[in-house]
Design an enzyme around this catalytic site. Sequence first.
Site, mmCIF file in Angstrom:
data_model
loop_
_atom_site.group_PDB
_atom_site.id
_atom_site.type_symbol
_atom_site.label_atom_id
_atom_site.label_comp_id
_atom_site.label_asym_id
_atom_site.label_seq_id
_atom_site.Cartn_x
_atom_site.Cartn_y
_atom_site.Cartn_z
ATOM 1 N N GLY A 178 87.987 110.886 57.267
ATOM 2 C CA GLY A 178 87.784 111.969 58.238
ATOM 3 C C GLY A 178 86.350 111.978 58.723
ATOM 4 O O GLY A 178 86.064 112.592 59.802
ATOM 5 N N ASN A 179 85.542 111.290 58.296
ATOM 6 C CA ASN A 179 84.083 111.108 58.768
ATOM 7 C C ASN A 179 84.008 110.285 60.055
ATOM 8 O O ASN A 179 83.118 110.544 60.906
ATOM 9 C CB ASN A 179 83.169 110.639 57.717
ATOM 10 C CG ASN A 179 82.803 111.605 56.624
ATOM 11 O OD1 ASN A 179 82.641 112.697 56.834
ATOM 12 N ND2 ASN A 179 83.037 111.101 55.201
ATOM 13 N N LYS A 204 84.443 119.870 44.625
ATOM 14 C CA LYS A 204 84.412 119.649 45.976
ATOM 15 C C LYS A 204 83.680 120.810 46.978
ATOM 16 O O LYS A 204 84.426 121.919 46.968
ATOM 17 C CB LYS A 204 85.670 119.595 46.664
ATOM 18 C CG LYS A 204 86.112 118.025 46.389
ATOM 19 C CD LYS A 204 86.681 117.362 47.792
ATOM 20 C CE LYS A 204 87.129 116.122 47.663
ATOM 21 N NZ LYS A 204 86.379 114.896 48.213
ATOM 22 N N LYS A 251 92.263 112.421 50.040
ATOM 23 C CA LYS A 251 93.469 111.874 50.912
ATOM 24 C C LYS A 251 93.524 110.487 50.373
ATOM 25 O O LYS A 251 94.400 109.875 50.682
ATOM 26 C CB LYS A 251 92.760 111.821 52.252
ATOM 27 C CG LYS A 251 91.549 110.902 52.850
ATOM 28 C CD LYS A 251 91.876 109.805 53.467
ATOM 29 C CE LYS A 251 90.743 108.892 53.737
ATOM 30 N NZ LYS A 251 89.577 108.698 53.273
ATOM 31 N N LYS A 256 88.487 105.340 46.529
ATOM 32 C CA LYS A 256 88.987 104.629 47.314
ATOM 33 C C LYS A 256 89.603 103.388 46.275
ATOM 34 O O LYS A 256 90.721 102.627 46.296
ATOM 35 C CB LYS A 256 88.254 103.911 48.295
ATOM 36 C CG LYS A 256 87.938 104.888 49.440
ATOM 37 C CD LYS A 256 87.263 104.354 50.670
ATOM 38 C CE LYS A 256 86.414 105.308 51.353
ATOM 39 N NZ LYS A 256 87.155 106.554 51.648
HETATM 40 P P1 ADP Z 1 85.959 107.939 54.223
HETATM 41 O O1 ADP Z 1 85.394 109.286 55.312
HETATM 42 O O2 ADP Z 1 86.203 106.822 55.087
HETATM 43 O O3 ADP Z 1 86.583 108.558 53.177
HETATM 44 P P2 ADP Z 1 83.460 108.021 52.709
HETATM 45 O O4 ADP Z 1 82.042 108.178 53.348
HETATM 46 O O5 ADP Z 1 83.840 108.874 51.696
HETATM 47 O O6 ADP Z 1 84.346 107.501 53.901
HETATM 48 O O7 ADP Z 1 83.108 106.681 51.916
HETATM 49 C C1 ADP Z 1 82.887 105.285 52.425
HETATM 50 C C2 ADP Z 1 81.453 104.856 52.228
HETATM 51 O O8 ADP Z 1 80.888 104.620 50.870
HETATM 52 C C3 ADP Z 1 80.726 103.696 52.957
HETATM 53 O O9 ADP Z 1 80.643 103.969 54.180
HETATM 54 C C4 ADP Z 1 79.448 103.346 52.003
HETATM 55 O O10 ADP Z 1 78.350 103.958 52.546
HETATM 56 C C5 ADP Z 1 79.901 104.026 50.650
HETATM 57 N N1 ADP Z 1 80.025 103.210 49.441
HETATM 58 C C6 ADP Z 1 79.501 103.801 48.177
HETATM 59 N N2 ADP Z 1 79.550 102.928 47.346
HETATM 60 C C7 ADP Z 1 80.048 101.676 48.012
HETATM 61 C C8 ADP Z 1 80.374 100.360 47.380
HETATM 62 N N3 ADP Z 1 80.057 99.999 46.261
HETATM 63 N N4 ADP Z 1 80.690 99.416 48.371
HETATM 64 C C9 ADP Z 1 80.793 99.795 49.655
HETATM 65 N N5 ADP Z 1 80.630 100.662 50.216
HETATM 66 C C10 ADP Z 1 80.115 102.002 49.178
HETATM 67 MG MG MG Z 2 85.906 109.855 51.759
#
Ligand code: ADP
Ligand code: MG
Length: 311
Positions: free
Chosen positions: A12-13, A128, A211, A273
């Site tokens: 979503g970001n 959240k 999500k 994720k």
């Molecule tokens: P989305 O909007 O896709 O859900 P998020 O910002 O919630 O994205 O999650 C992705 C982010 O998680 C990446 O941009 C990165 O900055 C962060 N991140 C945290 N821990 C890790 C890790 N171990 N490896 C890679 N990215 C990580």
């Molecule tokens: Mg996220």
Amino acid sequence: MSKQKIVVALGGNALGNSAKEQREACQATAKPIVDLIEQGHQVVIVHGNGPQVGMINVAMDEAQKKNPKVGDMPITECVAMSQGYIGYHLQRFIRDELESRKINKNVVTVVTEVLVDSNDPAFKKPTKPIGAFCTKEEADKLAKEGHTMVEDAGRGYRRVVASPKPIDIVQKNSIIKLIDAGDVVITAGGGGIPVSFKDGKTVGEFAVIDKDFASAKLAEIIDADYLIILTAVEKVAINFGKPNEKWLSKLSIEEANQYISEGHFAPGSMLPKVEAAIKFANSKEGHKALITSLEKAKDGIEGKTGTVIVK
Ligand code: ADP
Ligand code: MG
């Protein structure tokens, strides 16, 4: 490579903060998605909605202040609005991209409810933050009305909602029919509208569903071959952001669990994720999960990049 059934989860970001930004983001997003469709894959799309549902929630609160007739707009209704708003942009630009490549396919967004357990332990510990910041006085008033309020990093008070786990997808039979008919389906946006059933009636739950977990559940239900979680990074790392950072190409479930217990993945961003990827990979032999960036989706599915999680 053979034709795969793929659930693509979009962050979503990455969708921008205004309608204009979102149109541009969806137009850009349509290209790598249609690349997958052009290769013959069946693609189902789930999107995040954090910034968008926050914006809708704040807007409705402001509207209510100006005109009390607007009334309270529950989070479930806000999620439903975000599914329409984001789904409209995604379906419109994916359709245009298909048209420009002379690919004849229907694209459709399903307003999707997702079943949660009203006794999920998450309801006892809301995590959240949503909506606008407010003052201590406003926070106290909302707390009296039954909302959980937290002080958010010195910026004021915010409501927090629970994030229960998805159990089932209410519209799954319709979604499966659409996929089998060859349509491109956008579903479970923002993790889906959280509902439960009580005495034969549907109840909207005061919660938001992650999500990443909703897309893993969907992928499991439709028996997808692949769950692709597209985010801001090309791969998952251990020691993320540290001098000894190491990007990972392949993870077994055991390794992934080990790294989780060592705290390598940030809660609220990478952790859900990896957890969702494990859940899907574990659900059946042959199920594969891939975490990569939007730009690298095509290379990722060809095995050239990204982090793959398999049983
Ligand atoms: P989305 O909007 O896709 O859900 P998020 O910002 O919630 O994205 O999650 C992705 C982010 O998680 C990446 O941009 C990165 O900055 C962060 N991140 C945290 N821990 C890790 C890790 N171990 N490896 C890679 N990215 C990580
Ligand atoms: Mg996220």
